[in-house]
Write an enzyme that holds these catalytic residues in place. Structure first.
Site, PDB file in Angstrom:
ATOM      1  N   GLY A   1     120.350  37.174 -15.255  1.00  0.00           N
ATOM      2  CA  GLY A   1     120.447  36.109 -16.256  1.00  0.00           C
ATOM      3  C   GLY A   1     121.878  35.887 -16.700  1.00  0.00           C
ATOM      4  CB  ALA A   2     125.058  36.610 -15.101  1.00  0.00           C
ATOM      5  CB  SER A   3     123.099  31.136 -15.131  1.00  0.00           C
ATOM      6  OG  SER A   3     121.858  31.403 -15.760  1.00  0.00           O
ATOM      7  NE  ARG A   4     120.337  29.015 -19.080  1.00  0.00           N
ATOM      8  CZ  ARG A   4     119.377  29.276 -19.971  1.00  0.00           C
ATOM      9  NH1 ARG A   4     119.601  29.101 -21.254  1.00  0.00           N
ATOM     10  NH2 ARG A   4     118.191  29.689 -19.583  1.00  0.00           N
TER      11      ARG A   4
ATOM     12  CB  VAL B   1     113.870  38.853 -12.924  1.00  0.00           C
ATOM     13  CG1 VAL B   1     115.325  38.878 -12.475  1.00  0.00           C
ATOM     14  CG2 VAL B   1     113.696  38.061 -14.212  1.00  0.00           C
TER      15      VAL B   1
ATOM     16  CG  ASN C   1     121.258  39.163 -20.236  1.00  0.00           C
ATOM     17  OD1 ASN C   1     121.355  39.283 -21.460  1.00  0.00           O
ATOM     18  ND2 ASN C   1     121.298  37.964 -19.634  1.00  0.00           N
TER      19      ASN C   1
ATOM     20  CB  SER D   1     114.977  41.970 -28.928  1.00  0.00           C
ATOM     21  OG  SER D   1     114.796  41.336 -30.190  1.00  0.00           O
TER      22      SER D   1
ATOM     23  CE1 TYR E   1     112.520  38.114 -26.406  1.00  0.00           C
ATOM     24  CE2 TYR E   1     112.662  38.795 -28.694  1.00  0.00           C
ATOM     25  CZ  TYR E   1     113.271  38.537 -27.484  1.00  0.00           C
ATOM     26  OH  TYR E   1     114.631  38.698 -27.352  1.00  0.00           O
TER      27      TYR E   1
ATOM     28  CB  ALA F   1     104.275  43.488 -27.104  1.00  0.00           C
TER      29      ALA F   1
HETATM   30  P1  NAP Z   1     119.523  32.436 -22.683  1.00  0.00           P
HETATM   31  O1  NAP Z   1     120.819  31.868 -23.092  1.00  0.00           O
HETATM   32  O2  NAP Z   1     118.264  31.655 -22.851  1.00  0.00           O
HETATM   33  O3  NAP Z   1     119.651  32.892 -21.129  1.00  0.00           O
HETATM   34  C1  NAP Z   1     118.548  33.475 -20.487  1.00  0.00           C
HETATM   35  C2  NAP Z   1     118.947  33.904 -19.094  1.00  0.00           C
HETATM   36  O4  NAP Z   1     117.825  34.548 -18.472  1.00  0.00           O
HETATM   37  C3  NAP Z   1     119.348  32.727 -18.212  1.00  0.00           C
HETATM   38  O5  NAP Z   1     120.459  33.106 -17.427  1.00  0.00           O
HETATM   39  C4  NAP Z   1     118.115  32.542 -17.307  1.00  0.00           C
HETATM   40  O6  NAP Z   1     118.445  32.100 -15.993  1.00  0.00           O
HETATM   41  C5  NAP Z   1     117.582  33.965 -17.209  1.00  0.00           C
HETATM   42  N1  NAP Z   1     116.143  33.992 -16.902  1.00  0.00           N
HETATM   43  C6  NAP Z   1     115.112  33.709 -17.732  1.00  0.00           C
HETATM   44  N2  NAP Z   1     113.943  33.835 -17.070  1.00  0.00           N
HETATM   45  C7  NAP Z   1     114.249  34.227 -15.801  1.00  0.00           C
HETATM   46  C8  NAP Z   1     113.485  34.522 -14.657  1.00  0.00           C
HETATM   47  N3  NAP Z   1     112.140  34.446 -14.638  1.00  0.00           N
HETATM   48  N4  NAP Z   1     114.129  34.898 -13.536  1.00  0.00           N
HETATM   49  C9  NAP Z   1     115.467  34.985 -13.522  1.00  0.00           C
HETATM   50  N5  NAP Z   1     116.262  34.706 -14.578  1.00  0.00           N
HETATM   51  C10 NAP Z   1     115.647  34.332 -15.697  1.00  0.00           C
HETATM   52  O7  NAP Z   1     119.227  33.824 -23.427  1.00  0.00           O
HETATM   53  P2  NAP Z   1     120.180  34.845 -24.193  1.00  0.00           P
HETATM   54  O8  NAP Z   1     120.096  34.554 -25.628  1.00  0.00           O
HETATM   55  O9  NAP Z   1     121.493  34.949 -23.524  1.00  0.00           O
HETATM   56  O10 NAP Z   1     119.341  36.193 -23.965  1.00  0.00           O
HETATM   57  C11 NAP Z   1     119.669  37.158 -22.995  1.00  0.00           C
HETATM   58  C12 NAP Z   1     118.856  38.421 -23.280  1.00  0.00           C
HETATM   59  O11 NAP Z   1     119.143  38.878 -24.605  1.00  0.00           O
HETATM   60  C13 NAP Z   1     117.353  38.205 -23.221  1.00  0.00           C
HETATM   61  O12 NAP Z   1     116.725  39.331 -22.631  1.00  0.00           O
HETATM   62  C14 NAP Z   1     116.964  38.104 -24.687  1.00  0.00           C
HETATM   63  O13 NAP Z   1     115.622  38.458 -24.930  1.00  0.00           O
HETATM   64  C15 NAP Z   1     117.935  39.066 -25.319  1.00  0.00           C
HETATM   65  N6  NAP Z   1     118.145  38.830 -26.756  1.00  0.00           N
HETATM   66  C16 NAP Z   1     118.667  37.644 -27.190  1.00  0.00           C
HETATM   67  C17 NAP Z   1     118.826  37.441 -28.564  1.00  0.00           C
HETATM   68  C18 NAP Z   1     119.381  36.159 -29.131  1.00  0.00           C
HETATM   69  O14 NAP Z   1     119.336  35.992 -30.368  1.00  0.00           O
HETATM   70  N7  NAP Z   1     119.915  35.253 -28.342  1.00  0.00           N
HETATM   71  C19 NAP Z   1     118.455  38.443 -29.455  1.00  0.00           C
HETATM   72  C20 NAP Z   1     117.930  39.632 -28.968  1.00  0.00           C
HETATM   73  C21 NAP Z   1     117.785  39.819 -27.613  1.00  0.00           C
HETATM   74  P3  NAP Z   1     118.463  30.540 -15.524  1.00  0.00           P
HETATM   75  O15 NAP Z   1     118.937  29.702 -16.665  1.00  0.00           O
HETATM   76  O16 NAP Z   1     119.424  30.573 -14.368  1.00  0.00           O
HETATM   77  O17 NAP Z   1     117.065  30.221 -15.066  1.00  0.00           O
END
Ligand code: NAP
Length: 243
Positions: A8-11, A60, A86, A138, A151, A153
């Site tokens: 998930g490194a695209s964003r 994934v 991630n 998280s 989420y 769980a």
């Molecule tokens: P985000 O900006 O929505 O990015 C999510 C990333 O996950 C994207 O690169 C997406 O890839 C990838 N992804 C999602 N489903 C996928 C799948 N089925 N197969 C492959 N790749 C998948 O999210 P983020 O906020 O950076 O979150 C990253 C991590 O941190 C997550 O595990 C999230 O639960 C955790 N987290 C985030 C927060 C927060 O407040 N933001 C808080 C606690 C924990 P594509 O776009 O290329 O499909």
């Protein structure tokens, strides 16, 4: 420094991890699923800055696709020194409205994915007697969030997996830790109104929300030799929201 595979490194947090690990000297496998243009642009940015980077695509939730992806990364970089799990999705829904498919998709995206990726890289790490895994959990996996039962769980599962795997792989010289973020401003927060975001800020002792770099720097630390005696831990990066 070796190579890191970041799912998930695209964003968002994953992209920040890619930049931080590259700055530390790692070759970076930038994994994505749908955001191909962003993943390729990030690889270009990293290579233009003199780093080594390659984009790899996989869903994934699909165990076979994960195996193909890790094989490709091993072929390209030789050995995956660090895996950062991630990739993930979030969902806000009343518990009673949560369907079987909502539940299955959440567990597949946020928990089974971590299992598949760890299992795919572990044999080489065990053979080499080195390696490191950092899972992005998280704070809701620690304390639970209303309207985010699935989420919470899944992320609690990631924390359990992290602790158990650290015990199993420790004797093989492999460390496994989790970073447990609080609220971090990424696309994942897009569904929250300005009022919701302000309320979350108010609830945070440090009175500010996290940046993706806060999580990325912690992941780099946990992967580094400075953390050589740290395994099985869940490091909260949440501005004091969960203590
Ligand atoms: P985000 O900006 O929505 O990015 C999510 C990333 O996950 C994207 O690169 C997406 O890839 C990838 N992804 C999602 N489903 C996928 C799948 N089925 N197969 C492959 N790749 C998948 O999210 P983020 O906020 O950076 O979150 C990253 C991590 O941190 C997550 O595990 C999230 O639960 C955790 N987290 C985030 C927060 C927060 O407040 N933001 C808080 C606690 C924990 P594509 O776009 O290329 O499909």
């Amino acid at each position: 420094m070796g190579a890191v595979l970041i799912t998930g490194a695209s964003r968002g947090i994953g992209a920040a991890c890619a930049r931080e690990f590259a700055r530390e000297g790692y070759a970076v496998a930038v994994h994505y699923r749908q955001s191909e243009a962003q993943a390729l642009a990030l690889c270009e940015e990293l290579t233009a800055a003199g780093h080594e980077a390659a984009a790899v695509c996989a869903d994934v939730r699909d165990s076979a696709a994960v195996r193909r992806m890790t094989a490709l990364v091993e072929e390209r970089f030789g050995f995956i020194d660090v895996l950062v799990n991630n990739a993930g999705v979030a969902m806000q829904k009343l518990f009673t409205d949560t369907t079987d498919s909502d539940w299955d998709d959440m567990i597949a995206s946020d928990l089974s994915s971590v299992f598949y990726c760890c299992r795919a890289v572990a044999p080489a790490m065990i053979r080499e007697h080195r390696g490191c895994i950092v899972n992005i959990a998280s704070m809701w996996g620690e304390v639970g969030a209303s309207c985010e039962v699935a989420y919470s769980a899944a992320k609690a599962g990631v924390i359990g997996l992290t602790k158990a795997l650290a015990k199993e792989l420790g004797p093989s010289g492999i460390r496994v830790n989790a970073v447990s973020p609080g609220v971090v401003m990424t696309d994942m927060m897009a569904g929250f109104s300005a009022e919701d975001v302000a309320a979350l800020k108010d609830e945070t002792p440090l009175c500010t929300l996290g940046a993706p770099e806060d999580i990325a720097r912690t992941a780099v630390f946990l992967a580094s030799d400075r953390a050589r005696y740290i395994t099985g831990q869940v490091l909260g990066v949440n501005g004091g929201m969960v203590i």
